[in-house]
Design an enzyme around this catalytic site. Sequence first.
Site, mmCIF file in Angstrom:
data_model
loop_
_atom_site.group_PDB
_atom_site.id
_atom_site.type_symbol
_atom_site.label_atom_id
_atom_site.label_comp_id
_atom_site.label_asym_id
_atom_site.label_seq_id
_atom_site.Cartn_x
_atom_site.Cartn_y
_atom_site.Cartn_z
ATOM 1 N N ASN A 125 0.870 -1.211 0.070
ATOM 2 C CA ASN A 125 -0.033 0.102 -0.103
ATOM 3 C C ASN A 125 0.794 1.213 -0.016
ATOM 4 O OD1 ASN A 125 -2.756 1.463 0.459
ATOM 5 N ND2 ASN A 125 -1.462 1.889 2.245
ATOM 6 N N HIS A 126 1.976 1.124 0.585
ATOM 7 C CA HIS A 126 2.749 2.535 0.997
ATOM 8 C C HIS A 126 4.190 2.112 0.971
ATOM 9 C CE1 HIS A 126 1.291 1.193 4.827
ATOM 10 N NE2 HIS A 126 2.489 1.187 5.106
ATOM 11 N N GLN A 180 4.536 7.886 5.429
ATOM 12 C CA GLN A 180 4.305 6.520 4.766
ATOM 13 C C GLN A 180 3.134 6.842 3.425
ATOM 14 O OE1 GLN A 180 2.836 4.149 7.862
ATOM 15 N NE2 GLN A 180 4.312 2.941 7.762
ATOM 16 N N ASP A 212 1.017 6.696 0.006
ATOM 17 C CA ASP A 212 0.356 5.574 -0.455
ATOM 18 C C ASP A 212 0.844 5.575 -1.935
ATOM 19 O OD1 ASP A 212 -0.894 5.247 1.842
ATOM 20 O OD2 ASP A 212 -2.936 4.795 0.786
ATOM 21 N N ASP A 227 0.174 -6.626 3.588
ATOM 22 C CA ASP A 227 -0.162 -5.459 4.812
ATOM 23 C C ASP A 227 -1.069 -4.630 4.194
ATOM 24 O OD1 ASP A 227 0.635 -4.167 7.317
ATOM 25 O OD2 ASP A 227 1.277 -2.586 5.711
ATOM 26 N N GLU A 274 -3.948 -9.208 5.215
ATOM 27 C CA GLU A 274 -4.267 -8.334 6.611
ATOM 28 C C GLU A 274 -5.540 -7.460 6.040
ATOM 29 O OE1 GLU A 274 -2.666 -4.919 9.626
ATOM 30 O OE2 GLU A 274 -2.238 -5.000 7.415
ATOM 31 N N HIS A 315 1.674 -7.988 17.026
ATOM 32 C CA HIS A 315 2.451 -6.738 17.273
ATOM 33 C C HIS A 315 1.946 -5.373 17.485
ATOM 34 C CE1 HIS A 315 1.554 -7.051 13.026
ATOM 35 N NE2 HIS A 315 2.286 -5.757 12.828
#
Length: 964
Positions: free
Chosen positions: A104-105, A169, A171, A201, A244, A309
């Site tokens: 994504n990023h 971050q 995209d 992710d 995810e 996490h």
Amino acid sequence: MGVDPLWYKDAVIYQLHVRSFYDANDDGYGDFEGLRQKLPYLEALGVNTLWLMPFFQSPLRDDGYDISDYYQILPVHGSLEDFKRFLDEAHEMGLRVIVELVLNHTSIDHPWFQEARKPGSPMRDWYVWSDTPEKYKGVRVIFQDFETSNWTFDPVAGAYYWHRFYHHQPDLNWDNPEVEKAMQEVMFFWADLGVDGFRLDAIPYLYEREGTSCENLPETIAAVKRLRAALEKRYGPGKILLAEANMWPEETLPYFGEGDGVHMAYNFPLMPRIFMALRREDRRPIEAMLQETEGIPESAQWALFLRNHDELTLEKVTEEEREFLWEIYAPDPRFRINLGIRRRLMPLLGGDRRRYELLQALLLTLKGSPILYYGDEIGMGDNPFLGDRNGVRTPMQWYADRNAGFSRAPYHRLFLPPVSEGPYSYHFVNVEAQQDNPHSLLNFNRRLLALRKRYAQVFGQGTLTLLPVENRRILAYLRTYGEERLLVVANLSRYTQAFHLPLEAFQGLVPIELFSQNPFPPVTQPLYPMTLGPHGFTLFALALPETIRVSAPDWAEEVTPEMLPQVPMEEGLESLFVETMADERARAAFLKALVQWLGERSWLALKPQRGELYDALRFQKTSPLYLTLLQLEHHGRTLVFLPLAWDAEERESSGAFARTRPREGYLYELSQDAGFYALLLRRLKEGFQGRSLKAYYRGEHRGPVPEELTLLRPGLAAGDGVWLQLGLVQDGGLNRTLETLPRLDLPWILPPEGQLVWERGRERRVLALTGPLPEGKPQEAFALVQTLAAEGLARLRGQRLEEGGAGLLVEALRELESLARLLGVRLALLHQRLKQVEGEGEGVPLLGRGLGAFLEVSGELYLLALGPRGWGSPLEDLARMAYDLERAVELAWESLGEEEEGMSQAVGAFVVEALLGAYQDTVPEPLDLEAWPGVMASWAEVQLQREERSIRLRILRRWKERAR
């Protein structure tokens, strides 16, 4: 490693951060070399798949999820060669590896973004830009605690860039085909190296469209399917994608497609409902979400987790549910972050071990592939003062040594400090402290994981059926795969609960408790009554009664050969047994057949080469039966006492060793015929007397005479209140038993009170002894050891003992270890008392019978017999006992259908060590243990003469190697 395209359905995944696991070069950061060194720990734990959090080049503003180079490893983690070495060794151990694919990023430091910032750059279209932050208005901000908008202005670009997470971050623009191609190339790079799968992710946020939530768009689903198609086109089946997608069930299901999307996705909606059900003591939140998440393709799989996490996300719960969970599990605002709770599993549960074990059991038995977060297997705690979610990412706690054994670097150079204060301090919570403790969380998890491994297909691929228990505090479900049926029952309440399981469809089956392998009462009615303690759980296999394994003694498996040798017999048995009436040709054929039969009996301590009839007494005229003394030759001479009979009809019981003609009938050896023992006891009660050509036979029995006796082994039978043993091998043991046992004032001795004696002048031989038996059902010690060994070994199935196996052995073999120690103590006390009664001599008087000297009744162990009078080293008696213990363990392992000897060898060594340790703790003089392997090897060689079975050969080989 052979590729099973559905391996992920049976996976047990261990999530770890390389940086947090183990530092091999002492720079304060975990690395791949450290992870490689700890692979044996992970293998022994029982997981089979590793999920590695980001280890790529990164400025580490978001724990590595802000990647600045997808093809480089962060130098503190090591080199690409270090990674390859780790990966190869993991694969050699059967461990698969999943890595992150952050689609994504990127980081703002990535060269792609730095180039895209430049005015007029051809790479500008690799990211999402806007002249105004008003675009995509209404799209939610995910990290509300840190960001106020999804847009950030870049002064170099003179425009706003889009980010769904942190502002550092940006995209990627998936509407640009070049971006998709570049990310596929990243995937191919790591797949070429051999990784087994990719965690996708933040997958729901790849595309943006005005007027939508910019989440789970059809374009995103299509891109995921193209990603899988590209992966399988290049590598075929076997490498997997794990999504995810922190979404509601109906939003996550499309990612599976029709089996052409992701292979796995996290079951985010189920996870918080497990905690809710636990707190509300009501199963309905779990049941509701299990029903909502049904209907995925046959080849797809949910990934289950309790903690990881990130924060315990509460995004996909209702507002009321979120407030309830916050109030219960995070009343302190320091533990709340981003609509979630930043706590590890054990502190989240208030340190309550019973609740912890219950949730771990649900995690490993519900439908899906479980994920364990590093450190949760030992109950690690967290540090809320470290900021963001770093409090749950602290160094793994290996030892109570400095820095938790994670690194030898100076404390101030550690990437994060280990938890060093409070009840979760590494001084108290660490692997070393739990490794050999059978009651530790670590060993609980190892046992649970071994159970999961043993029934991997049932739990990973089987169906799940919820049982409608009337008591809502009870969660019960059936897992079925093929013919296997496993029942899981859990008490969500903090109080003991009584309830009835609706098992109408399973009447006639027997529930077998999986940890202990103990059978419960069979299901005989539609509602099966049960009680569970606070937060208790239990796992059952529902088995047909005839499939339940019962360990049988090896002597009981010795069957009559199909072709019996012929013995010529014109008249009665006297032509074989009475010397003055003997037919020499018939007697020779009879003795040859009998010697051949005896050579195949495991209870006889030799392989006879020839035999002579030493004496015989007719014991019964009708249904002819003789008591005989047979002299066998094999490296010397030995007398054997045998009851022999003839019958015109073939009996159902074993023991036929020859066929007679022309007088049609069968010759039987009755050492394994319980009916003979009962007959002998009745005759002794009457006061038996008889005379052969050579000697008198006199006998008496003063105790009770039950209607039936149970054969415990050839030569030993028992019934209500009485035991009877035959001196099958006339080695002088029964003579000494009759003379000496009544003089030993030890409460666990059963002295004889009746006997059958052979007398010729001054020569006297005891042929049989009887005595009183305490109330209860007796069994011989060897059978008891075999039973306890089978139970313990069943508990150890699937375990790895290379890393810290002592704790597992102690827990699984508690009863067997106690028995071995009891035998060691009693053997030592017996030696001391025999010295006092019989004199010192040059050593100690030998017991000479091993486990065969002992009998168990109602949990107590009794001495029943001595060996022949003699002098020798205590090691010789210990060797007899130790050999029997080892052989019983091997037989138990064999009865479970197992072939690999590593586990049985470890268990045998453990039990023998308990025997030796208990003996040494009881006697004042130390044992000469340097000579021990040689003594054991010598005795094992002697025992091989009984039978050349593979078990006896293995034990001999083992001890010969140790004796070198």
